[in-house]
Design a protein around this motif. Structure first.
Motif, PDB file in Angstrom:
ATOM      1  N   UNK A  25     -11.805   6.677  20.429  1.00  9.94           N
ATOM      2  CA  UNK A  25     -11.438   5.631  21.379  1.00  9.94           C
ATOM      3  C   UNK A  25      -9.956   5.759  21.722  1.00  9.94           C
ATOM      4  N   UNK A  26      -9.604   5.385  22.921  1.00 12.64           N
ATOM      5  CA  UNK A  26      -8.213   5.439  23.361  1.00 12.64           C
ATOM      6  C   UNK A  26      -7.802   4.104  23.963  1.00 12.64           C
ATOM      7  N   UNK A  27      -6.516   3.844  23.937  1.00 10.41           N
ATOM      8  CA  UNK A  27      -5.982   2.609  24.513  1.00 10.41           C
ATOM      9  C   UNK A  27      -6.033   2.713  26.034  1.00 10.41           C
ATOM     10  N   UNK A  28      -6.724   1.798  26.717  1.00 11.78           N
ATOM     11  CA  UNK A  28      -6.779   1.874  28.179  1.00 11.78           C
ATOM     12  C   UNK A  28      -5.439   1.487  28.803  1.00 11.78           C
ATOM     13  N   UNK A  29      -5.127   2.105  29.920  1.00 10.62           N
ATOM     14  CA  UNK A  29      -3.924   1.734  30.654  1.00 10.62           C
ATOM     15  C   UNK A  29      -4.115   0.368  31.300  1.00 10.62           C
ATOM     16  N   UNK A  30      -3.034  -0.399  31.399  1.00 12.26           N
ATOM     17  CA  UNK A  30      -3.101  -1.651  32.137  1.00 12.26           C
ATOM     18  C   UNK A  30      -3.132  -1.345  33.631  1.00 12.26           C
ATOM     19  N   UNK A  31      -3.863  -2.127  34.411  1.00 14.91           N
ATOM     20  CA  UNK A  31      -3.890  -1.909  35.860  1.00 14.91           C
ATOM     21  C   UNK A  31      -2.708  -2.526  36.589  1.00 14.91           C
ATOM     22  N   UNK A  32      -1.669  -2.920  35.837  1.00 14.18           N
ATOM     23  CA  UNK A  32      -0.467  -3.537  36.408  1.00 14.18           C
ATOM     24  C   UNK A  32       0.657  -3.371  35.387  1.00 14.18           C
ATOM     25  N   UNK A  33       1.881  -3.639  35.802  1.00 13.97           N
ATOM     26  CA  UNK A  33       3.034  -3.527  34.910  1.00 13.97           C
ATOM     27  C   UNK A  33       3.052  -4.675  33.903  1.00 13.97           C
ATOM     28  N   UNK A  34       3.766  -4.476  32.813  1.00 15.71           N
ATOM     29  CA  UNK A  34       3.865  -5.515  31.795  1.00 15.71           C
ATOM     30  C   UNK A  34       4.437  -6.819  32.354  1.00 15.71           C
ATOM     31  N   UNK A  35       5.349  -6.718  33.294  1.00 13.00           N
ATOM     32  CA  UNK A  35       5.978  -7.923  33.843  1.00 13.00           C
ATOM     33  C   UNK A  35       5.260  -8.514  35.040  1.00 13.00           C
ATOM     34  N   UNK A  36       4.120  -7.948  35.408  1.00  9.14           N
ATOM     35  CA  UNK A  36       3.462  -8.360  36.651  1.00  9.14           C
ATOM     36  C   UNK A  36       2.862  -9.764  36.595  1.00  9.14           C
ATOM     37  N   UNK A  37       2.595 -10.284  35.385  1.00  7.63           N
ATOM     38  CA  UNK A  37       1.960 -11.590  35.269  1.00  7.63           C
ATOM     39  C   UNK A  37       2.960 -12.719  35.056  1.00  7.63           C
ATOM     40  N   UNK A  38       4.234 -12.399  35.094  1.00  7.72           N
ATOM     41  CA  UNK A  38       5.256 -13.437  34.969  1.00  7.72           C
ATOM     42  C   UNK A  38       5.238 -14.332  36.210  1.00  7.72           C
ATOM     43  N   UNK A  39       5.604 -15.614  36.057  1.00  4.12           N
ATOM     44  CA  UNK A  39       6.121 -16.290  34.858  1.00  4.12           C
ATOM     45  C   UNK A  39       5.032 -16.821  33.922  1.00  4.12           C
ATOM     46  N   UNK A  40       3.779 -16.587  34.246  1.00  2.33           N
ATOM     47  CA  UNK A  40       2.691 -17.199  33.482  1.00  2.33           C
ATOM     48  C   UNK A  40       2.500 -16.545  32.124  1.00  2.33           C
ATOM     49  N   UNK A  41       2.629 -15.233  32.075  1.00  2.00           N
ATOM     50  CA  UNK A  41       2.610 -14.501  30.799  1.00  2.00           C
ATOM     51  C   UNK A  41       3.771 -13.521  30.839  1.00  2.00           C
ATOM     52  N   UNK A  42       4.648 -13.601  29.866  1.00  2.00           N
ATOM     53  CA  UNK A  42       5.882 -12.822  29.897  1.00  2.00           C
ATOM     54  C   UNK A  42       5.633 -11.333  29.663  1.00  2.00           C
ATOM     55  N   UNK A  43       6.578 -10.539  30.139  1.00  2.00           N
ATOM     56  CA  UNK A  43       6.495  -9.086  29.950  1.00  2.00           C
ATOM     57  C   UNK A  43       6.534  -8.725  28.472  1.00  2.00           C
ATOM     58  N   UNK A  44       7.325  -9.461  27.689  1.00  3.52           N
ATOM     59  CA  UNK A  44       7.429  -9.178  26.249  1.00  3.52           C
ATOM     60  C   UNK A  44       6.076  -9.383  25.569  1.00  3.52           C
ATOM     61  N   UNK A  45       5.389 -10.468  25.904  1.00  3.92           N
ATOM     62  CA  UNK A  45       4.073 -10.720  25.320  1.00  3.92           C
ATOM     63  C   UNK A  45       3.108  -9.613  25.703  1.00  3.92           C
ATOM     64  N   UNK A  46       3.089  -9.253  26.987  1.00  3.20           N
ATOM     65  CA  UNK A  46       2.140  -8.246  27.454  1.00  3.20           C
ATOM     66  C   UNK A  46       2.392  -6.897  26.791  1.00  3.20           C
ATOM     67  N   UNK A  47       3.643  -6.534  26.637  1.00  2.00           N
ATOM     68  CA  UNK A  47       3.964  -5.244  26.022  1.00  2.00           C
ATOM     69  C   UNK A  47       3.507  -5.208  24.570  1.00  2.00           C
ATOM     70  N   UNK A  48       3.845  -6.258  23.814  1.00  2.00           N
ATOM     71  CA  UNK A  48       3.441  -6.310  22.408  1.00  2.00           C
ATOM     72  C   UNK A  48       1.924  -6.414  22.265  1.00  2.00           C
ATOM     73  N   UNK A  49       1.329  -7.216  23.102  1.00  5.68           N
ATOM     74  CA  UNK A  49      -0.112  -7.460  23.040  1.00  5.68           C
ATOM     75  C   UNK A  49      -0.888  -6.169  23.304  1.00  5.68           C
ATOM     76  N   UNK A  50      -0.470  -5.441  24.324  1.00  9.44           N
ATOM     77  CA  UNK A  50      -1.172  -4.221  24.713  1.00  9.44           C
ATOM     78  C   UNK A  50      -0.797  -3.033  23.837  1.00  9.44           C
ATOM     79  N   UNK A  51       0.494  -2.734  23.751  1.00 13.95           N
ATOM     80  CA  UNK A  51       0.921  -1.489  23.100  1.00 13.95           C
ATOM     81  C   UNK A  51       0.941  -1.567  21.580  1.00 13.95           C
ATOM     82  N   UNK A  52       0.939  -2.764  21.029  1.00 18.01           N
ATOM     83  CA  UNK A  52       0.952  -2.915  19.569  1.00 18.01           C
ATOM     84  C   UNK A  52      -0.390  -3.445  19.042  1.00 18.01           C
ATOM     85  N   UNK A  53      -0.772  -4.646  19.490  1.00 17.84           N
ATOM     86  CA  UNK A  53      -1.984  -5.265  18.942  1.00 17.84           C
ATOM     87  C   UNK A  53      -3.244  -4.499  19.344  1.00 17.84           C
TER      88      UNK A  53
END
Length: 221
Positions: A25-53
């Protein structure tokens, strides 16, 4: 002179095809940038959530599947049973997050259209009632888990369900997942602290209803 392979060597030969053919299995790419969902979900959360968790679930799932393949080849039922929790947790984490990323999108939110909206009105009374019910259920999840909109193939109806931890919706309830909301603290704590209702209020602004509608159409075929 007859050459006899040791038990260990015979086991290794049986294992080789199974391990070689297993797709990792491989980590799928996000279809948008980490900061694309701001201000509703921060870029920091998205980066940690995707690339770490999410990446951790993928890595641990691959390890668990390798161990399971070895146990299966050896006929070690005890080891197979012992690996079930790791397969369920990490496999569910990978499945759930892979759906979650596509359920979100910048410049989204609002209401669904077409058949999906009509089905929501039919099964919940109105879009607002559906939204309130899924929000309330997701807020009420004890500890970590997910809130889901799923499709019941037997009744041809939409249903709301919650799952603990990383339990996958279809694998544990039979419902086909259409929309998932992650209510693990790692999905919101850096931005919303312990106020889960504020996160639930914000996430509706980035729900990708086109993706949810595609999933609905696909499961009805």
């Amino acid at each position: 002179m007859l050459c006899r392979l040791s038990t260990c060597a015979r086991t290794s030969l049986r294992l080789a095809p199974a391990l070689a053919s297993r797709q990792k299995h491989t980590l799928p790419d996000l279809p948008y940038d980490y900061g694309a969902l701001q201000p509703h979900i921060s870029a920091e959360i998205m980066q940690l959530h995707h690339s770490k968790h999410h990446a951790t679930y993928v890595n641990n799932l691959n390890v668990a599947e390798e161990k399971y393949a070895e146990a299966l080849a050896k006929g070690d039922v005890t080891a197979q049973v012992a690996l079930q929790p790791a397969l369920k947790f990490n496999g569910g984490g990978h499945i759930n997050h892979t759906i979650f990323w596509t359920n979100l999108s910048p410049n989204a939110g609002g209401e669904p259209q077409g058949d999906l909206l009509e089905a929501i009105k039919r099964d919940f009374g109105s879009f607002e009632k559906f939204k309130e019910k899924l929000t309330t259920g997701s807020v009420a999840v004890q500890g970590s888990g997910w809130g889901w909109l799923g499709y019941n193939k037997e009744s041809n109806r939409l249903q709301i369900a919650t799952c603990a931890n990383q339990d996958p919706l279809q694998g544990t309830t039979g419902l086909v997942p259409l929309l998932g909301i992650d209510v693990w603290e790692h999905a919101y704590y850096l931005q919303y602290k312990n106020v889960r209702p504020d996160y639930l209020k914000a996430i509706w602004n980035v729900i990708n209803w086109e993706n949810v509608a595609e999933r609905y159409r696909a499961c009805k075929k």
